[in-house]
Motif scaffolding. Structure first.
Motif, mmCIF file in Angstrom:
data_model
loop_
_atom_site.group_PDB
_atom_site.id
_atom_site.type_symbol
_atom_site.label_atom_id
_atom_site.label_comp_id
_atom_site.label_asym_id
_atom_site.label_seq_id
_atom_site.Cartn_x
_atom_site.Cartn_y
_atom_site.Cartn_z
ATOM 1 N N PRO A 32 0.803 -1.230 0.000
ATOM 2 C CA PRO A 32 0.000 0.000 0.000
ATOM 3 C C PRO A 32 0.835 1.278 0.000
ATOM 4 C CG PRO A 32 0.144 -0.848 2.221
ATOM 5 C CD PRO A 32 0.840 -1.864 1.333
ATOM 6 N N MET A 33 2.144 1.168 0.157
ATOM 7 C CA MET A 33 2.964 2.359 0.392
ATOM 8 C C MET A 33 2.918 3.389 -0.743
ATOM 9 S SD MET A 33 3.930 1.684 3.398
ATOM 10 C CE MET A 33 5.305 2.737 3.849
ATOM 11 N N PRO A 34 2.907 2.990 -2.028
ATOM 12 C CA PRO A 34 2.916 4.011 -3.094
ATOM 13 C C PRO A 34 1.569 4.693 -3.316
ATOM 14 C CG PRO A 34 3.749 1.866 -3.862
ATOM 15 C CD PRO A 34 3.046 1.635 -2.582
ATOM 16 N N SER A 35 0.520 4.287 -2.622
ATOM 17 C CA SER A 35 -0.818 4.828 -2.884
ATOM 18 C C SER A 35 -0.942 6.267 -2.399
ATOM 19 C CB SER A 35 -1.878 3.965 -2.196
ATOM 20 O OG SER A 35 -1.790 4.091 -0.787
ATOM 21 N N LYS A 36 -1.824 7.012 -3.047
ATOM 22 C CA LYS A 36 -2.072 8.397 -2.636
ATOM 23 C C LYS A 36 -2.591 8.463 -1.209
ATOM 24 C CE LYS A 36 -2.989 10.305 -7.237
ATOM 25 N NZ LYS A 36 -3.974 10.989 -8.114
ATOM 26 N N TYR A 37 -3.397 7.464 -0.846
ATOM 27 C CA TYR A 37 -3.965 7.439 0.501
ATOM 28 C C TYR A 37 -2.868 7.429 1.555
ATOM 29 C CZ TYR A 37 -6.134 5.454 4.687
ATOM 30 O OH TYR A 37 -6.541 5.219 5.982
ATOM 31 N N VAL A 38 -1.848 6.609 1.379
ATOM 32 C CA VAL A 38 -0.761 6.526 2.346
ATOM 33 C C VAL A 38 0.121 7.767 2.273
ATOM 34 C CG1 VAL A 38 1.344 5.263 2.970
ATOM 35 C CG2 VAL A 38 -0.751 4.010 2.408
ATOM 36 N N GLU A 39 0.363 8.247 1.077
ATOM 37 C CA GLU A 39 1.259 9.396 0.905
ATOM 38 C C GLU A 39 0.695 10.677 1.501
ATOM 39 O OE1 GLU A 39 1.886 9.510 -3.272
ATOM 40 O OE2 GLU A 39 3.404 7.907 -3.270
ATOM 41 N N GLN A 40 -0.620 10.764 1.656
ATOM 42 C CA GLN A 40 -1.252 11.989 2.144
ATOM 43 C C GLN A 40 -1.036 12.231 3.638
ATOM 44 O OE1 GLN A 40 -5.313 11.453 0.911
ATOM 45 N NE2 GLN A 40 -4.949 12.268 -1.155
ATOM 46 N N ASP A 41 -0.666 11.189 4.391
ATOM 47 C CA ASP A 41 -0.521 11.346 5.839
ATOM 48 C C ASP A 41 0.571 10.386 6.298
ATOM 49 O OD1 ASP A 41 -0.732 11.329 8.626
ATOM 50 O OD2 ASP A 41 -2.911 11.600 8.593
ATOM 51 N N PHE A 42 1.643 10.903 6.887
ATOM 52 C CA PHE A 42 2.781 10.045 7.254
ATOM 53 C C PHE A 42 2.368 8.978 8.272
ATOM 54 C CE2 PHE A 42 2.958 12.420 11.172
ATOM 55 C CZ PHE A 42 3.669 11.621 12.053
ATOM 56 N N ASP B 130 -7.283 -1.363 -1.999
ATOM 57 C CA ASP B 130 -7.149 0.081 -1.903
ATOM 58 C C ASP B 130 -7.493 0.454 -0.469
ATOM 59 O OD1 ASP B 130 -7.182 2.797 -2.007
ATOM 60 O OD2 ASP B 130 -8.591 2.957 -3.674
ATOM 61 N N MET B 131 -6.491 0.772 0.315
ATOM 62 C CA MET B 131 -6.716 1.020 1.737
ATOM 63 C C MET B 131 -7.694 2.142 1.992
ATOM 64 S SD MET B 131 -3.254 0.387 3.926
ATOM 65 C CE MET B 131 -4.237 0.269 5.419
ATOM 66 N N ALA B 132 -7.799 3.065 1.051
ATOM 67 C CA ALA B 132 -8.720 4.190 1.227
ATOM 68 C C ALA B 132 -10.157 3.708 1.381
ATOM 69 C CB ALA B 132 -8.610 5.153 0.053
ATOM 70 N N ASP B 133 -10.485 2.564 0.782
ATOM 71 C CA ASP B 133 -11.851 2.038 0.815
ATOM 72 C C ASP B 133 -12.021 0.863 1.771
ATOM 73 O OD1 ASP B 133 -12.547 3.856 -1.210
ATOM 74 O OD2 ASP B 133 -11.862 2.471 -2.766
ATOM 75 N N ASN B 134 -10.937 0.333 2.283
ATOM 76 C CA ASN B 134 -11.008 -0.887 3.090
ATOM 77 C C ASN B 134 -11.068 -0.571 4.580
ATOM 78 O OD1 ASN B 134 -10.866 -2.355 0.764
ATOM 79 N ND2 ASN B 134 -8.743 -2.996 1.015
ATOM 80 N N LEU B 135 -12.276 -0.576 5.121
ATOM 81 C CA LEU B 135 -12.478 -0.315 6.543
ATOM 82 C C LEU B 135 -12.763 -1.627 7.250
ATOM 83 C CD1 LEU B 135 -12.643 2.046 8.565
ATOM 84 C CD2 LEU B 135 -15.126 2.036 8.228
#
Length: 225
Positions: free
Chosen positions: A86-96, A151-156
């Protein structure tokens, strides 16, 4: 510097709490699933046992047929190389803080390996569940798992998702049969193997294949774990 250390420490504690809560949910849905499956299979064949076995706050087992699933929550928080999962995703990059994860592993052992303490018998990592500070998850594992669109942004995290994780791990274990070694490989054994009750003719599971190339995680300080 102090602010950075403080933020990382706070994030680490929050992720640990999330992971512990997720593991408690995983434990509960596993118990419920074992009860349901036992009720269904007992009338068909009372000799087939499906058991939930508590071990401690960070480990429990599910035994079924000749297989044993070992679920383990690790106490450390980890991160990964920038190109992994998941590291290269925008979701991860937006918050350290989203770069750090708690992790829960599911291992498959032969039940008799634990029962008879055959210490050289292998276990297989079937799946690993990564959990972040926002209770989002990333699930990785063998191809037999019903892996979601990661996609971690959608996986709750939800109880239904946890149940699917357990069910998929059980199916993967059952469908991966034991393969006996060729006779020429077991023509002789050592006294040590005999004394320690090691069964050199034991089967091994060779059918597991992973959905992505495996990398070693890093701990929260960026050092190899």
């Amino acid at each position: 510097m102090f602010d950075g250390l403080q933020q990382k420490s706070i994030a680490k504690q929050a992720i640990f709490r999330n992971t512990r809560a997720a593991f408690d949910t995983l434990r509960r849905v596993s118990q419920e699933l074992v009860v349901e499956l036992s009720r269904k299979i007992t009338p068909v064949d009372s000799n087939v046992l499906i058991e939930y076995r508590p071990v401690n706050d960070m480990e429990f087992h599910i035994k079924f047929s000749g297989d044993l699933l070992v679920f383990v929550m690790h106490s450390n928080i980890v991160t990964f190389p920038d190109d992994y999962g998941p590291m290269p995703s925008k979701y991860v990059e937006q918050d350290f803080r989203r770069r750090f994860f708690g992790h829960i592993m599911a291992y498959n052992f032969m039940a008799d390996s634990i029962k008879y303490q055959r210490l050289n018998d292998p276990g297989y990592l079937v799946g690993r569940l990564l959990i972040n500070i926002e209770n989002h998850y990333y699930l990785e594992g063998v191809q037999q798992l019903e892996l979601p669109d990661n996609d971690m942004a959608d996986n709750l995290l939800t109880p239904d998702m946890m149940r699917l994780f357990v069910e998929s791990a059980m199916i993967a274990a059952v469908n991966n049969d034991l393969i006996a070694p060729p006779m020429q490989d077991i023509q002789k054994i050592t006294v040590k193997q005999k004394v320690e009750n090691q069964q050199v003719s034991r089967g091994s599971k060779v059918g597991f294949s992973f959905s992505s190339e495996q990398h070693h995680p890093l701990n929260i300080d960026g050092l190899p774990y």
